[in-house]
Motif scaffolding. Structure first.
Motif, PDB file in Angstrom:
ATOM      1  N   HIS A 292       8.645 -50.288  34.862  1.00 24.44           N
ATOM      2  CA  HIS A 292       8.362 -50.515  36.279  1.00 24.44           C
ATOM      3  C   HIS A 292       7.563 -49.368  36.875  1.00 24.44           C
ATOM      4  CE1 HIS A 292       9.317 -52.874  39.950  1.00 24.44           C
ATOM      5  NE2 HIS A 292       8.981 -51.726  40.529  1.00 24.44           N
ATOM      6  N   SER A 310      14.153 -54.539  40.102  1.00 18.19           N
ATOM      7  CA  SER A 310      15.277 -55.480  39.995  1.00 18.19           C
ATOM      8  C   SER A 310      15.781 -55.381  38.561  1.00 18.19           C
ATOM      9  CB  SER A 310      14.844 -56.912  40.322  1.00 18.19           C
ATOM     10  OG  SER A 310      15.955 -57.790  40.229  1.00 18.19           O
ATOM     11  N   VAL A 311      16.714 -54.469  38.361  1.00 20.87           N
ATOM     12  CA  VAL A 311      17.232 -54.196  37.015  1.00 20.87           C
ATOM     13  C   VAL A 311      18.669 -54.690  36.921  1.00 20.87           C
ATOM     14  CG1 VAL A 311      17.765 -52.420  35.313  1.00 20.87           C
ATOM     15  CG2 VAL A 311      15.747 -52.178  36.776  1.00 20.87           C
ATOM     16  N   GLY A 312      18.883 -55.668  36.060  1.00 25.24           N
ATOM     17  CA  GLY A 312      20.231 -56.165  35.817  1.00 25.24           C
ATOM     18  C   GLY A 312      20.757 -55.673  34.488  1.00 25.24           C
ATOM     19  N   LYS A 332      25.464 -59.081  35.972  1.00 20.37           N
ATOM     20  CA  LYS A 332      24.147 -58.453  36.085  1.00 20.37           C
ATOM     21  C   LYS A 332      24.154 -57.240  37.005  1.00 20.37           C
ATOM     22  CE  LYS A 332      21.539 -62.645  35.000  1.00 20.37           C
ATOM     23  NZ  LYS A 332      20.574 -63.650  35.494  1.00 20.37           N
ATOM     24  N   LYS A 376      18.138 -59.486  35.802  1.00 16.45           N
ATOM     25  CA  LYS A 376      17.798 -59.111  37.166  1.00 16.45           C
ATOM     26  C   LYS A 376      19.071 -59.007  38.002  1.00 16.45           C
ATOM     27  CE  LYS A 376      13.351 -59.530  36.256  1.00 16.45           C
ATOM     28  NZ  LYS A 376      12.463 -58.363  36.185  1.00 16.45           N
ATOM     29  N   ASP A 377      19.126 -57.986  38.849  1.00 19.41           N
ATOM     30  CA  ASP A 377      20.295 -57.782  39.706  1.00 19.41           C
ATOM     31  C   ASP A 377      20.042 -58.431  41.059  1.00 19.41           C
ATOM     32  OD1 ASP A 377      22.485 -56.946  41.104  1.00 19.41           O
ATOM     33  OD2 ASP A 377      21.956 -54.826  41.133  1.00 19.41           O
ATOM     34  N   ASP A 378      20.781 -59.516  41.333  1.00 17.71           N
ATOM     35  CA  ASP A 378      20.604 -60.239  42.590  1.00 17.71           C
ATOM     36  C   ASP A 378      21.343 -59.572  43.750  1.00 17.71           C
ATOM     37  OD1 ASP A 378      19.154 -62.164  41.178  1.00 17.71           O
ATOM     38  OD2 ASP A 378      20.976 -63.263  40.655  1.00 17.71           O
TER      39      ASP A 378
END
Length: 395
Positions: A292, A310-312, A332, A376-378
């Motif tokens: 990123h 957006s790192v899960g 996540k 992806k971390d929501d």
């Protein structure tokens, strides 16, 4: 931007190498990687260096793209207004953009005697200093591992499998990240290997001597070799360079990983603190943040808007010797749940993961831009809104 763009990456770990390779997508970008070692260190294997089962070193020619110039030196200071990095050797390297990926190391233990008599193992050099000490110690000598995170657990299991008499001093919970159900499974495996696990508030280490470890509950444990795995810290390069950091010294950035002080400085890996809500220090975090960071720089060069991170997560792999492991499954957002994979299957997953991260670096060197991260971390946006609301309330 027009013409050639010089990008300097400080730090040749997982995040730095991935970022450097990814930057070579553009022919008009010159990439320089500054690192104090001439070889890449597989940090996820350092417990194996302690046990003597792996060297944990890969030649940079195998993992770096051909167009990345490697400078083997230490960055002494960043002069942001002048856009230069001053090196410990006395030289300087100029840049148009800088990626700050200096990683992390052992925290200075605030315990009497620990700095003198305990052996940290957060870096290759530290593990290499420990190896001859272990080799010289009798097979029956008491070995104490302080700290029960993944590094402490893996080191204790590695040595116990070799027949060492190992005590794991937790200073609290065994594997704080783990779900209670998974923690019990790990404890059972450690017991099978012969590791003595000491848990609870009374197990905080209060002093270390050349032959013993003293605990908060006044117990004194004989210890011929004491290994320290409790806590990590980051280099103070950003602080020394006058850049804004969090309380641990990580570079403060926005959600694109851009420094809050300078749009031309971007952070990645353990040394980044996006929105002062840093992610877990791990190889699992370093790779997507490295990618990123490179994408943010490439976007700025192209004149487009960088995206937010957006790192899960999928969980955590912990080796329990060479023949077993635990794969703790997580949501996540990095919340561990009750599910896990164990035994030989998990050991195979752990080994494939260790090999896989090196292969990702090789693949990115050969085909820049190929690395993808499906997790992806929501929930991060919810955390950011909560932090903003809390800040507003205290104004």
């Amino acid at each position: 931007m027009t013409g050639n763009t010089d990008v300097v990456v400080i730090g040749g770990g997982y995040a730095g190498v991935l970022a450097a390779n990814r930057l070579t997508q553009r022919d008009d970008v010159t990439v320089t990687l500054i690192n104090p070692r001439p070889a890449f260190v597989e940090r996820v294997r350092l417990h194996q260096v302690v046990g003597g089962s792996h060297a944990a070193v890969v030649d940079y020619r195998e993992v770096l793209g051909e167009r990345v110039e490697l400078v083997v030196d230490t960055a002494a200071r960043i002069d942001a207004p002048a856009r230069t990095v001053m090196l410990a050797s006395g030289g300087t390297v100029g840049y148009d953009y800088l990626i700050y990926a200096v990683g992390s190391g052992s925290a200075d233990p605030d315990v009497p005697g620990a700095a003198e008599f305990a052996y940290p193992i957060a870096t290759l050099e530290e593990t290499q200093r420990l190896r001859p000490v272990l080799d010289a110690a009798p097979a029956t000598a008491a070995v104490t591992v302080v700290g029960a995170g993944s590094t402490g657990i893996e080191t204790a299991a590695e040595l116990a499998e070799l027949g060492r008499q190992v005590t794991l001093v937790c200073g609290g919970l065994l594997g704080p990240y783990l779900h209670p159900r998974v923690r019990r499974s790990v404890a059972k495996r450690l017991a099978k290997l012969g590791v003595t696990v000491l848990e609870g508030s009374g197990t905080k280490v209060t002093a270390v001597t050349s032959d013993a470890v003293r605990l908060g509950d006044d117990r004194t444990l004989p210890s011929a070799v004491t290994i320290w795995t409790a806590g990590f810290s980051v280099p103070d390069l950003a602080t020394r360079s006058g850049l804004s950091t969090d309380t641990l010294g990580r570079l403060l950035t926005d959600e694109t990983l851009t420094s809050t002080d300078d749009v031309r400085i971007v952070a990645a890996g353990d040394s980044a603190a996006p929105s002062d809500l840093p992610l877990r220090m791990s190889c699992q975090t370093a790779r997507p943040l490295g990618a990123h960071a490179a994408d943010t720089v490439l976007a700025r060069i192209a004149g487009t808007r960088p995206e937010a991170i957006s790192v899960g997560y999928f969980g955590q792999c912990i080796a329990l010797g060479r023949r077993a492991a635990t794969v703790q499954i997580a949501a996540k957002d990095d919340t561990a749940n009750k599910y896990s994979i164990g035994g030989r299957l998990a050991a195979g997953i752990k080994e494939r993961a260790c090999r896989g991260v090196v292969k990702e670096l090789v693949d990115e060197a050969r085909k820049p831009g190929s690395f993808t991260w499906g997790f992806k971390d929501d929930k991060r946006q919810q955390l950011l809104r909560a932090k903003q609301n809390e800040t507003a309330l205290h104004r």
